[in-house]
Every structure is written in structure tokens, then in C-alpha cells.
Design a protein around this motif. Structure first.
Motif, short mmCIF file in Angstrom:
data_model
loop_
_atom_site.label_atom_id
_atom_site.label_comp_id
_atom_site.label_asym_id
_atom_site.label_seq_id
_atom_site.Cartn_x
_atom_site.Cartn_y
_atom_site.Cartn_z
N LEU A 1 9.65 -0.52 -1.92
CA LEU A 1 8.64 -1.03 -1.00
C LEU A 1 7.69 -2.00 -1.70
O LEU A 1 7.36 -3.07 -1.17
CB LEU A 1 7.84 0.10 -0.38
N LEU A 2 7.26 -1.64 -2.88
CA LEU A 2 6.35 -2.49 -3.64
C LEU A 2 7.01 -3.81 -4.00
O LEU A 2 6.41 -4.88 -3.84
CB LEU A 2 5.89 -1.75 -4.91
N ALA A 3 8.26 -3.77 -4.42
CA ALA A 3 8.97 -5.01 -4.79
C ALA A 3 9.17 -5.93 -3.58
O ALA A 3 8.93 -7.13 -3.68
CB ALA A 3 10.32 -4.67 -5.42
N THR A 4 9.58 -5.37 -2.45
CA THR A 4 9.79 -6.21 -1.27
C THR A 4 8.47 -6.77 -0.75
O THR A 4 8.42 -7.88 -0.24
CB THR A 4 10.53 -5.47 -0.14
N GLY A 5 7.41 -6.02 -0.91
CA GLY A 5 6.09 -6.50 -0.50
C GLY A 5 5.60 -7.63 -1.40
O GLY A 5 5.08 -8.63 -0.93
N LEU A 6 5.76 -7.47 -2.69
CA LEU A 6 5.29 -8.49 -3.63
C LEU A 6 6.13 -9.76 -3.57
O LEU A 6 5.61 -10.86 -3.73
CB LEU A 6 5.30 -7.93 -5.06
N LEU A 7 7.43 -9.61 -3.34
CA LEU A 7 8.32 -10.78 -3.28
C LEU A 7 8.42 -11.41 -1.89
O LEU A 7 8.96 -12.50 -1.74
CB LEU A 7 9.73 -10.39 -3.76
N SER A 8 7.95 -10.70 -0.87
CA SER A 8 8.02 -11.16 0.53
C SER A 8 9.44 -11.37 1.02
O SER A 8 9.69 -12.21 1.90
CB SER A 8 7.20 -12.44 0.73
N VAL A 9 10.37 -10.64 0.46
CA VAL A 9 11.77 -10.73 0.87
C VAL A 9 12.33 -9.32 1.00
O VAL A 9 12.24 -8.52 0.08
CB VAL A 9 12.63 -11.51 -0.16
N CYS A 10 12.89 -9.02 2.16
CA CYS A 10 13.51 -7.72 2.39
C CYS A 10 15.02 -7.92 2.60
O CYS A 10 15.43 -8.48 3.62
CB CYS A 10 12.90 -7.03 3.61
N VAL B 1 0.83 -1.21 0.00
CA VAL B 1 0.00 0.00 0.00
C VAL B 1 0.87 1.26 0.00
O VAL B 1 0.64 2.19 -0.79
CB VAL B 1 -0.96 0.00 1.21
N ALA B 2 1.87 1.30 0.86
CA ALA B 2 2.73 2.49 0.94
C ALA B 2 3.53 2.67 -0.35
O ALA B 2 3.68 3.80 -0.84
CB ALA B 2 3.68 2.36 2.12
N GLY B 3 4.02 1.58 -0.91
CA GLY B 3 4.78 1.65 -2.16
C GLY B 3 3.93 2.17 -3.30
O GLY B 3 4.35 3.05 -4.06
N ALA B 4 2.72 1.64 -3.44
CA ALA B 4 1.82 2.09 -4.49
C ALA B 4 1.45 3.56 -4.31
O ALA B 4 1.39 4.33 -5.29
CB ALA B 4 0.57 1.22 -4.52
N GLY C 1 9.47 9.93 -4.25
CA GLY C 1 8.36 8.98 -4.31
C GLY C 1 8.72 7.67 -4.99
O GLY C 1 8.07 6.65 -4.77
N TRP C 2 9.77 7.70 -5.81
CA TRP C 2 10.17 6.47 -6.51
C TRP C 2 10.78 5.44 -5.56
O TRP C 2 11.01 4.29 -5.95
CB TRP C 2 11.11 6.80 -7.66
N ILE C 3 11.02 5.81 -4.32
CA ILE C 3 11.44 4.82 -3.31
C ILE C 3 10.31 3.80 -3.13
O ILE C 3 10.55 2.67 -2.71
CB ILE C 3 11.79 5.53 -1.98
N GLY C 4 9.11 4.18 -3.49
CA GLY C 4 7.98 3.28 -3.42
C GLY C 4 8.17 2.02 -4.25
O GLY C 4 7.59 0.97 -3.94
N VAL C 5 9.00 2.08 -5.28
CA VAL C 5 9.28 0.90 -6.10
C VAL C 5 9.94 -0.17 -5.24
O VAL C 5 9.63 -1.36 -5.35
CB VAL C 5 10.17 1.26 -7.31
#
Length: 62
Positions: A39-48, A15-18, A33-37
Motif C-alpha cells: 500500500l505504501l509503495a503504490t501510494g508513493l509511486l502513484s501507480v497500482c 496512511v493505511a500502509g504506514a 501487517g507487512w501488506i502495508g508495504v
């Protein structure tokens, strides 16, 4: 890779990434705002990758 991002953490990142990407696209917050990419990638992949060196995990214990 081993998953280390749990359910609530994952949803918050997506949500925050989007939201950040949307704000960057509209010009409301600028290039930051492009830092959201990330956040979105780590959220979708479930790996930080930032959690790995410290052994953190927000996933439920197996």
C-alpha cells in the motif's frame, strides 16, 4: 508508467500502509501487517499494478 492513483486514493494508501507497517513492527497484528508495504509503495509511486489490466484510474481526467 502512467499514474493511475489519484489524490485521495494516494493519501489513504499511504496512511493505511504506514499504519499496517507500524502495527506489524509492534507485533499487534502479526505478519499480515507487512501488506502495508504494498500500500505504501503504490501510494508513493502513484501507480497500482492491480488497476492496469482493468483500465481503472482514480486520477482526475486531463
Amino acid at each position: 508508467m502512467t499514474r493511475n492513483v489519484g489524490g485521495i486514493d494516494r493519501a489513504a494508501r499511504i496512511v493505511a500502509g504506514a499504519a499496517l507497517i507500524l502495527l506489524a513492527l509492534t507485533g499487534a497484528i502479526g505478519a499480515w501487517g507487512w501488506i502495508g508495504v504494498l500500500l505504501l509503495a503504490t501510494g508513493l509511486l502513484s501507480v497500482c499494478p492491480a488497476y492496469l489490466p482493468f483500465g481503472f484510474s482514480t486520477c482526475k481526467a486531463k
